[in-house]
Structures are given as C-alpha cells and as structure tokens.
Design a protein around this motif. Structure first.
Motif, PDB file in Angstrom:
ATOM      1  N   MET A 118      38.155   4.350 -19.094  1.00  0.00           N
ATOM      2  CA  MET A 118      38.176   4.650 -20.521  1.00  0.00           C
ATOM      3  C   MET A 118      37.384   5.947 -20.779  1.00  0.00           C
ATOM      4  O   MET A 118      36.262   6.056 -20.303  1.00  0.00           O
ATOM      5  N   THR A 119      37.954   6.895 -21.500  1.00  0.00           N
ATOM      6  CA  THR A 119      37.318   8.201 -21.620  1.00  0.00           C
ATOM      7  C   THR A 119      36.440   8.398 -22.865  1.00  0.00           C
ATOM      8  O   THR A 119      35.323   8.853 -22.762  1.00  0.00           O
ATOM      9  N   SER A 120      36.922   8.060 -24.052  1.00  0.00           N
ATOM     10  CA  SER A 120      36.083   8.174 -25.252  1.00  0.00           C
ATOM     11  C   SER A 120      36.601   7.202 -26.295  1.00  0.00           C
ATOM     12  O   SER A 120      37.639   6.569 -26.096  1.00  0.00           O
ATOM     13  N   ARG A 121      35.881   7.097 -27.401  1.00  0.00           N
ATOM     14  CA  ARG A 121      36.272   6.124 -28.425  1.00  0.00           C
ATOM     15  C   ARG A 121      37.677   6.424 -28.938  1.00  0.00           C
ATOM     16  O   ARG A 121      38.441   5.525 -29.244  1.00  0.00           O
ATOM     17  N   HIS A 122      37.997   7.713 -29.044  1.00  0.00           N
ATOM     18  CA  HIS A 122      39.288   8.075 -29.625  1.00  0.00           C
ATOM     19  C   HIS A 122      40.333   8.430 -28.580  1.00  0.00           C
ATOM     20  O   HIS A 122      41.458   8.707 -28.899  1.00  0.00           O
ATOM     21  N   GLU A 123      39.935   8.453 -27.336  1.00  0.00           N
ATOM     22  CA  GLU A 123      40.915   8.710 -26.290  1.00  0.00           C
ATOM     23  C   GLU A 123      40.573   7.836 -25.099  1.00  0.00           C
ATOM     24  O   GLU A 123      39.440   7.857 -24.617  1.00  0.00           O
ATOM     25  N   ILE A 124      41.530   7.033 -24.687  1.00  0.00           N
ATOM     26  CA  ILE A 124      41.240   6.198 -23.527  1.00  0.00           C
ATOM     27  C   ILE A 124      42.253   6.508 -22.421  1.00  0.00           C
ATOM     28  O   ILE A 124      43.388   6.897 -22.701  1.00  0.00           O
ATOM     29  N   GLY A 125      41.818   6.313 -21.216  1.00  0.00           N
ATOM     30  CA  GLY A 125      42.707   6.527 -20.083  1.00  0.00           C
ATOM     31  C   GLY A 125      42.788   5.239 -19.255  1.00  0.00           C
ATOM     32  O   GLY A 125      41.765   4.634 -18.962  1.00  0.00           O
ATOM     33  N   VAL A 126      44.001   4.783 -18.982  1.00  0.00           N
ATOM     34  CA  VAL A 126      44.180   3.548 -18.210  1.00  0.00           C
ATOM     35  C   VAL A 126      45.289   3.753 -17.182  1.00  0.00           C
ATOM     36  O   VAL A 126      46.049   4.722 -17.266  1.00  0.00           O
ATOM     37  N   GLU A 127      45.391   2.801 -16.272  1.00  0.00           N
ATOM     38  CA  GLU A 127      46.520   2.884 -15.329  1.00  0.00           C
ATOM     39  C   GLU A 127      47.836   2.559 -16.044  1.00  0.00           C
ATOM     40  O   GLU A 127      48.841   3.228 -15.864  1.00  0.00           O
ATOM     41  N   ILE A 128      47.810   1.492 -16.848  1.00  0.00           N
ATOM     42  CA  ILE A 128      49.067   1.076 -17.491  1.00  0.00           C
ATOM     43  C   ILE A 128      48.848   0.762 -18.958  1.00  0.00           C
ATOM     44  O   ILE A 128      47.967  -0.035 -19.319  1.00  0.00           O
ATOM     45  N   ALA A 129      49.630   1.399 -19.826  1.00  0.00           N
ATOM     46  CA  ALA A 129      49.623   1.070 -21.255  1.00  0.00           C
ATOM     47  C   ALA A 129      50.853   0.215 -21.538  1.00  0.00           C
ATOM     48  O   ALA A 129      51.980   0.594 -21.195  1.00  0.00           O
ATOM     49  N   VAL A 130      50.632  -0.960 -22.114  1.00  0.00           N
ATOM     50  CA  VAL A 130      51.742  -1.827 -22.506  1.00  0.00           C
ATOM     51  C   VAL A 130      51.857  -1.744 -24.022  1.00  0.00           C
ATOM     52  O   VAL A 130      50.870  -1.973 -24.734  1.00  0.00           O
ATOM     53  N   ILE A 131      53.035  -1.407 -24.512  1.00  0.00           N
ATOM     54  CA  ILE A 131      53.212  -1.266 -25.970  1.00  0.00           C
ATOM     55  C   ILE A 131      53.938  -2.499 -26.491  1.00  0.00           C
ATOM     56  O   ILE A 131      55.065  -2.797 -26.075  1.00  0.00           O
ATOM     57  N   GLY A 132      53.284  -3.200 -27.421  1.00  0.00           N
ATOM     58  CA  GLY A 132      53.875  -4.401 -28.020  1.00  0.00           C
ATOM     59  C   GLY A 132      53.105  -5.652 -27.634  1.00  0.00           C
ATOM     60  O   GLY A 132      53.104  -6.045 -26.465  1.00  0.00           O
ATOM     61  N   GLY A 133      52.441  -6.250 -28.606  1.00  0.00           N
ATOM     62  CA  GLY A 133      51.597  -7.419 -28.322  1.00  0.00           C
ATOM     63  C   GLY A 133      52.240  -8.731 -28.711  1.00  0.00           C
ATOM     64  O   GLY A 133      51.551  -9.696 -29.030  1.00  0.00           O
ATOM     65  N   GLY A 134      53.585  -8.803 -28.691  1.00  0.00           N
ATOM     66  CA  GLY A 134      54.267 -10.090 -28.864  1.00  0.00           C
ATOM     67  C   GLY A 134      54.261 -10.841 -27.535  1.00  0.00           C
ATOM     68  O   GLY A 134      53.518 -10.483 -26.598  1.00  0.00           O
ATOM     69  N   LEU A 135      55.089 -11.860 -27.430  1.00  0.00           N
ATOM     70  CA  LEU A 135      55.067 -12.691 -26.214  1.00  0.00           C
ATOM     71  C   LEU A 135      55.442 -11.914 -24.966  1.00  0.00           C
ATOM     72  O   LEU A 135      54.920 -12.183 -23.883  1.00  0.00           O
ATOM     73  N   VAL A 136      56.335 -10.938 -25.105  1.00  0.00           N
ATOM     74  CA  VAL A 136      56.794 -10.211 -23.917  1.00  0.00           C
ATOM     75  C   VAL A 136      55.701  -9.260 -23.423  1.00  0.00           C
ATOM     76  O   VAL A 136      55.283  -9.321 -22.256  1.00  0.00           O
ATOM     77  N   GLY A 137      55.220  -8.384 -24.306  1.00  0.00           N
ATOM     78  CA  GLY A 137      54.185  -7.425 -23.901  1.00  0.00           C
ATOM     79  C   GLY A 137      52.906  -8.130 -23.473  1.00  0.00           C
ATOM     80  O   GLY A 137      52.265  -7.742 -22.490  1.00  0.00           O
ATOM     81  N   ALA A 138      52.542  -9.196 -24.189  1.00  0.00           N
ATOM     82  CA  ALA A 138      51.290  -9.893 -23.866  1.00  0.00           C
ATOM     83  C   ALA A 138      51.406 -10.577 -22.498  1.00  0.00           C
ATOM     84  O   ALA A 138      50.445 -10.576 -21.715  1.00  0.00           O
ATOM     85  N   ALA A 139      52.570 -11.152 -22.192  1.00  0.00           N
ATOM     86  CA  ALA A 139      52.735 -11.811 -20.879  1.00  0.00           C
ATOM     87  C   ALA A 139      52.645 -10.772 -19.758  1.00  0.00           C
ATOM     88  O   ALA A 139      51.968 -10.992 -18.744  1.00  0.00           O
ATOM     89  N   VAL A 140      53.304  -9.634 -19.955  1.00  0.00           N
ATOM     90  CA  VAL A 140      53.277  -8.589 -18.912  1.00  0.00           C
ATOM     91  C   VAL A 140      51.851  -8.044 -18.759  1.00  0.00           C
ATOM     92  O   VAL A 140      51.339  -7.906 -17.638  1.00  0.00           O
ATOM     93  N   ALA A 141      51.184  -7.761 -19.884  1.00  0.00           N
ATOM     94  CA  ALA A 141      49.814  -7.212 -19.821  1.00  0.00           C
ATOM     95  C   ALA A 141      48.867  -8.202 -19.137  1.00  0.00           C
ATOM     96  O   ALA A 141      48.046  -7.830 -18.294  1.00  0.00           O
ATOM     97  N   TYR A 142      49.028  -9.481 -19.474  1.00  0.00           N
ATOM     98  CA  TYR A 142      48.198 -10.531 -18.851  1.00  0.00           C
ATOM     99  C   TYR A 142      48.407 -10.524 -17.326  1.00  0.00           C
ATOM    100  O   TYR A 142      47.448 -10.537 -16.558  1.00  0.00           O
TER     101      TYR A 142
END
Ligand code: FAD
Length: 377
Positions: free
Chosen positions: A1-25
């Motif tokens: 994570m780089t700063s409060r307003h900019e973060i860096g991750v390996e994978i960004a998952v867009i969408g926190g419904g059942l599909v995105g949340a299951a994949v992110a989990y």
C-alpha cells in the motif's frame, strides 16, 4: 500500500457482490495482496435480492459444459461454508437436503426429465423423479395435482445475505482490503498493470478482476470490450413465519430456517426497472398456492425485486479480456460462490485460464470479440 489516496496491490477486484467477494476472499486465502473495490449500498445488487438456492439441477441447458461445472460448485460448498463459518462465526444457514423442481403438468414433467437425462450424460448429476405421494414425505402439504418433481439430492439453499456478510467480514480481517464507496470510475492500462480511479483515491495493481455484476458492462468498455450480458428482473415474495414444514427447497417455494416462505421466480426482461408489480406478485403467489394449497392462509409480508446478470446462455463468463484483466460474471453467484473462491481464484492467481475455463470464454458468443476494438458513442 503506497499512500492514503493511492494504493498499490497485486490484484484489484472490482465489485463487492457475491461474485467479487468470493473471488477476493479466495485470492486473499492464497496470500496475495488484494483490494476489493465496491460501489456501495446505492448500487444495483443481485446479491441482496436473490432466492439463495445452492443448486446444480437444470444448469447447462443451453451450454452443456456448465452442467459439470455447476455440479462441482455445489460439491465444494459444504467445505467452503465450514471454513467461512469457522473464520467469521457467521452461520450461512446452508442446508443440502436435496432440492425439487416441480412440474405442473405431464408434458412439463416429460420435458424436464428429458433435459435432466441429457445433462446427466454430460455431468453425472443424479436425480429422482417423484410423484406427489413421494414428494409429500419431504414436503407435507404438496398438492396431489402436481404432475411430479425432479429431486436432486445434492442441492439445497443458504442464506445469501449472511453469505455476503461473512465474505465481507473475512476480507475485512485484512486491513484495508475492502473499500466501500469506492466505485471504479476509470480503468487504464499501465506498463506494470492497471490504474483504477475511484472517489476514494487511485489504485494500481498488477492484475484486475472485473466482477461488478451489471457494472461490468461499463467497466469492460475501458478495455474496449462489449459484454453480452443484460438485466433480467426477478420478483420474490416473503411470508410470515410458519411452523417448519418443508424439508427441502424448490425453484419456486422454499422455507427459510426462521420459518418464512420465500416464493419466487419471475423472469422479466424489463431493463433496469426494479419495481414490484401487482400482476407478477399475484402470479407468483398463485403458482405457490397451486403447489402448496396451505399457503393460501399464510400472510404475505413483503415483496422485492432484483436484477439477474444474464448471459445469452444463462452460464457464467470467465475470460482474460486483456493481459492480466479477468472477467468473472454469472447468474448463479450463490451456487458458484465456493468454486469462485476456490478454482476461479486459483486461475486468476496463476495468471492463466486453463482448458477447463475455455467453454466459458466470451468468444462462445462472438468469436473474435476480444481482438476487436469496439467503438462507443
Ligand atoms: C430474483 C433473483 C433470484 C436469484 N436466485 C438465485 C439463487 O437461488 N441461487 C443463485 O446461485 N443465484 C441466484 N441469483 C443470482 C445471484 O443473485 C447473482 O448471480 C449474484 O448475486 C451476482 O453477484 P455479483 O457480485 O455478480 O453482482 P451484484 O450482486 O449485482 O453485485 C455487483 C457489485 O458490484 C458493485 N459495482 C458495480 N459497479 C461498480 C464499479 N464501477 N465499481 C465498484 N463496484 C461496482 C456493486 O456495488 C455491487 O456490490 C438470483 C438473482 C435474482 C435477481
């Protein structure tokens, strides 16, 4: 994570419904640094308005490869639920005591049996055909006018709201992994991966997963892709609580653990209209009463509608639509939650979709879709 307003991750998952949340989990379980970006509570969400079936029966009618995939998805549900419950303490109310598909008349029953036989040849999914007297052993009160039902022992149901809550809780155990009010407004490719603009700041990631339900229609355009998905409204009715009587769910009627009956199943091609209507409410109630006459005396408490995310063949879409950008969308996000957290997350972590995923690629709708730049006005 780089700063409060900019973060860096390996994978960004867009969408926190059942599909995105299951994949992110699933990705977090594999030790990857992940952020799950969700638009927030004002969004259109199938995950908060569905029927909660965990079922394989009948899946694959229009794309036969979906039949064995759905069966695998239901097979791995119990272990997935055990782990998620152990981690979060949230009971998912999973019951896998079998599931029914009722058929009102002999012709509908024959058609359903033919379909199930065809899908069984592909997937091995076992089923029984039951007459009303046999159905009544698990479903007392069933009408003797029902022609019969298909029964699949492996099917069942869970509480989809608790499933979503548990996934969010498990993801939130990693600080900063779940970002609400973080609508992805723009996706750009960079030399190292992707840059995603949200009101909460910028996110850079090596890979991105588009798992935003109908929101994927807009997101995929940033990568030059037109998706063949569309909304399909479903209305659901819920009754007052009643003594526990139905031991297994069916497509149109199920009793939840707290005793209410959920009645459902309309399929309405009405765009983004999420209203409920008298006519459909009446028809759903009438159908439920035709299967279970005692429901006539059970009070209706409320109704709601939600929008399915539907591909032309009702099957999931899994694809890498640009290098490191994965699309995950489906109509059966409850039934497939476990396999999304398992196999699909592994594919994305590995960075390559295996042969098993090929049947679910976008190219099944329009070969060459990925290669073509699509212009929008
Ligand atoms: C009436 C009905 C009954 C159903 N019954 C069943 C069933 O019995 N069993 C079953 O398995 N499935 C069932 N489904 C299907 C199931 O509900 C869906 O497959 C599942 O909820 C889809 O989840 P999703 O995460 O893809 O989409 P959604 O639940 O729609 O969630 C999408 C998420 O993406 C977010 N989002 C959107 N755009 C953006 C953006 N630009 N940036 C950030 N976030 C964004 C939204 O905030 C939202 O949280 C039913 C659906 C309906 C409508």
């Amino acid at each position: 994570m780089t700063s409060r307003h900019e973060i860096g991750v390996e994978i960004a998952v867009i969408g926190g419904g059942l599909v995105g949340a299951a994949v992110a989990y699933g990705l977090i379980k594999k030790g990857l640094s992940v952020v799950l970006l969700d638009e927030g509570d004002t969004a259109i969400r199938a995950s908060r308005g569905n029927f909660g079936l965990v079922c394989a029966a009948g899946k694959g009618d229009k794309l036969e490869d979906y039949a064995p995939w759905a069966l695998q998805g239901v097979h791995v549900w119990a272990e997935f639920a055990r782990n998620l419950i152990a981690e979060t303490g949230i009971d998912l109310e999973l019951e896998q005591n079998g599931g029914f598909v009722f058929c009102a008349g002999p012709l509908a029953l024959k058609e359903r049996i033919d379909m199930m036989e065809r899908l069984k040849r592909k997937s091995g999914l076992d089923f029984d055909v039951m007459e009303p007297a046999e159905i009544a052993r698990l479903m007392p009160g069933v009408s003797s006018n029902v022609a019969g039902a298909i029964f699949c022992e492996i099917d069942g149901a869970a509480n989809p709201l608790k499933l979503l809550r548990a996934l969010h809780a498990a993801i939130s155990a990693t600080e900063g992994a779940l970002r609400r009010e973080a609508r992805a407004e723009r996706i750009e490719r960079t030399s190292g991966g992707y840059r995603i603009t949200t009101p909460a700041g910028m996110v850079t990631s090596e890979k991105v997963v588009l798992a935003a339900g109908l929101g994927n229609l807009g997101l995929a355009k940033w990568l030059g892709i037109a998706l063949p998905i569309k909304p399909m409204r479903g209305q659901i009715l819920v009754t007052e609580r009643y003594e526990s009587i139905l031991k297994a769910p069916s497509e149109h009627v199920r009793q939840t653990m707290d005793g209410t009956f959920l009645l459902g199943g309309s399929w309405e091609d009405v765009g983004y209209d999420t209203s409920t209507t008298f006519e459909v409410t009446r028809d759903i109630a009438a159908q439920a009463v035709s299967y279970f006459p005692f429901l006539e005396k059970v009070r209706l408490m409320r109704t709601w509608s939600a929008l399915r995310i539907l591909a032309p063949d009702n099957a999931p879409i899994y694809d890498e639509i640009a290098p490191g950008a994965f699309l995950v969308t489906c109509h059966s996000g409850v039934s497939l939650a476990a396999i999304h957290a398992g196999k699909v997350a592994s594919w994305i972590a590995d960075g390559a979709l295996p042969d098993e995923a090929a049947a679910f690629a976008l190219s099944r709708f329009e070969p060459g879709l990925k290669e073509r730049e699509i212009a929008y006005g």
